[in-house]
Write a protein that holds these residues in place. Structure first.
Motif, PDB file in Angstrom:
ATOM      1  N   PRO A  83       0.816  -1.152  -0.077  1.00 11.20           N
ATOM      2  CA  PRO A  83       0.090  -0.011   0.026  1.00 11.20           C
ATOM      3  C   PRO A  83       0.997   1.205   0.107  1.00 11.20           C
ATOM      4  N   VAL A  84       2.016   1.242   1.018  1.00 13.23           N
ATOM      5  CA  VAL A  84       2.655   2.483   1.109  1.00 13.23           C
ATOM      6  C   VAL A  84       3.460   2.900  -0.377  1.00 13.23           C
ATOM      7  N   GLY A  85       3.893   1.681  -0.945  1.00  9.13           N
ATOM      8  CA  GLY A  85       4.446   1.506  -2.427  1.00  9.13           C
ATOM      9  C   GLY A  85       3.500   2.199  -3.461  1.00  9.13           C
ATOM     10  N   GLY A  86       2.323   1.795  -3.448  1.00  8.55           N
ATOM     11  CA  GLY A  86       1.186   2.064  -4.126  1.00  8.55           C
ATOM     12  C   GLY A  86       0.904   3.670  -4.357  1.00  8.55           C
ATOM     13  N   LEU A  87       0.923   4.140  -3.004  1.00  7.46           N
ATOM     14  CA  LEU A  87       0.837   5.616  -2.786  1.00  7.46           C
ATOM     15  C   LEU A  87       2.092   6.526  -3.327  1.00  7.46           C
ATOM     16  N   VAL A  88       3.321   6.044  -3.131  1.00  5.42           N
ATOM     17  CA  VAL A  88       4.265   6.647  -3.677  1.00  5.42           C
ATOM     18  C   VAL A  88       4.502   6.518  -5.365  1.00  5.42           C
ATOM     19  N   SER A  89       4.334   5.390  -5.705  1.00  9.15           N
ATOM     20  CA  SER A  89       4.035   4.849  -7.021  1.00  9.15           C
ATOM     21  C   SER A  89       2.872   5.805  -7.876  1.00  9.15           C
ATOM     22  N   GLY A  90       2.048   6.007  -7.055  1.00  8.86           N
ATOM     23  CA  GLY A  90       1.052   6.882  -7.856  1.00  8.86           C
ATOM     24  C   GLY A  90       1.371   8.383  -7.938  1.00  8.86           C
ATOM     25  N   ALA A  91       1.884   8.822  -6.886  1.00 16.70           N
ATOM     26  CA  ALA A  91       2.598  10.402  -6.948  1.00 16.70           C
ATOM     27  C   ALA A  91       3.708  10.320  -8.082  1.00 16.70           C
ATOM     28  N   ALA A  92       4.372   9.470  -7.834  1.00 15.52           N
ATOM     29  CA  ALA A  92       5.662   9.397  -8.873  1.00 15.52           C
ATOM     30  C   ALA A  92       5.169   9.358 -10.425  1.00 15.52           C
ATOM     31  N   GLY A  93       4.049   8.459 -10.572  1.00 11.21           N
ATOM     32  CA  GLY A  93       3.307   8.285 -11.671  1.00 11.21           C
ATOM     33  C   GLY A  93       2.789   9.588 -12.508  1.00 11.21           C
ATOM     34  N   LEU A  94       2.388  10.336 -11.644  1.00 13.71           N
ATOM     35  CA  LEU A  94       1.663  11.653 -12.311  1.00 13.71           C
ATOM     36  C   LEU A  94       2.948  12.665 -12.703  1.00 13.71           C
ATOM     37  N   GLY A  95       4.136  12.741 -11.996  1.00  6.46           N
ATOM     38  CA  GLY A  95       5.238  13.333 -12.341  1.00  6.46           C
ATOM     39  C   GLY A  95       5.911  12.613 -13.799  1.00  6.46           C
ATOM     40  N   ILE A  96       5.958  11.325 -13.698  1.00  9.32           N
ATOM     41  CA  ILE A  96       6.334  10.693 -14.847  1.00  9.32           C
ATOM     42  C   ILE A  96       5.454  10.761 -16.273  1.00  9.32           C
ATOM     43  N   LEU A  97       4.127  10.872 -15.928  1.00  5.27           N
ATOM     44  CA  LEU A  97       3.090  11.246 -17.036  1.00  5.27           C
ATOM     45  C   LEU A  97       3.402  12.595 -17.749  1.00  5.27           C
ATOM     46  N   ALA A  98       3.846  13.485 -17.022  1.00  5.93           N
ATOM     47  CA  ALA A  98       3.922  14.770 -17.354  1.00  5.93           C
ATOM     48  C   ALA A  98       5.367  14.829 -18.103  1.00  5.93           C
ATOM     49  N   VAL A  99       6.284  14.009 -17.890  1.00  5.22           N
ATOM     50  CA  VAL A  99       7.620  13.865 -18.303  1.00  5.22           C
ATOM     51  C   VAL A  99       7.317  13.093 -19.698  1.00  5.22           C
TER      52      VAL A  99
END
Length: 139
Positions: A83-99
């Protein structure tokens, strides 16, 4: 009308050269996008606008596929960390989506410019293997 064969071949050329271009980060991918866009534009032929369009499609396809691969890797990494990894991954995913969107735009633009050059250099699309009068059937 879009010549999808030219777009796919341009995309594949850019992808293969991009893999080899990993030895020169940044420059290798830039060169791969230029060559792939040129190939797509040259195969489509027909002038500046037609070459630009086909180069743009080949570059955009490459950027979309690259972005999806990055998203899958980040998603799987987050899933394995709970679950913690999912939260971190989701936040990082938004930045990665922008890049990934920015990289897709740059790849599409550079490929489109190279495709326009390729389209100008091949004003007769029949000579680039699209069918029609070129090849063996011309005799």
């Amino acid at each position: 009308m879009t010549n999808w064969r030219a777009v796919i071949v341009g995309f594949l050329v850019a992808t293969v050269l991009g893999l080899f271009g990993l030895a020169l980060p940044g420059v290798g991918q830039l060169a791969a996008g230029l060559v792939g866009g040129f190939v797509a534009g040259y195969m489509a032929g027909g002038g500046l606008g037609r070459g630009f369009w086909h180069g743009l499609l080949a570059g955009a396809l490459g950027g979309i596929v690259g972005g999806l691969l990055i998203a899958v890797v980040v998603g799987l990494t987050g899933w394995t960390l709970g679950p913690v990894g999912g939260l971190v991954s989701g936040a990082a995913g938004l930045g990665i989506l922008a890049v990934a969107l920015f990289v897709s735009f740059v790849m599409a633009l550079e490929s489109a410019i190279a495709g326009a050059v390729g389209g100008v250099l091949n004003p007769d699309p029949d000579r680039a293997g699209r069918g029609g009068r070129g090849g063996r059937d011309a005799y």
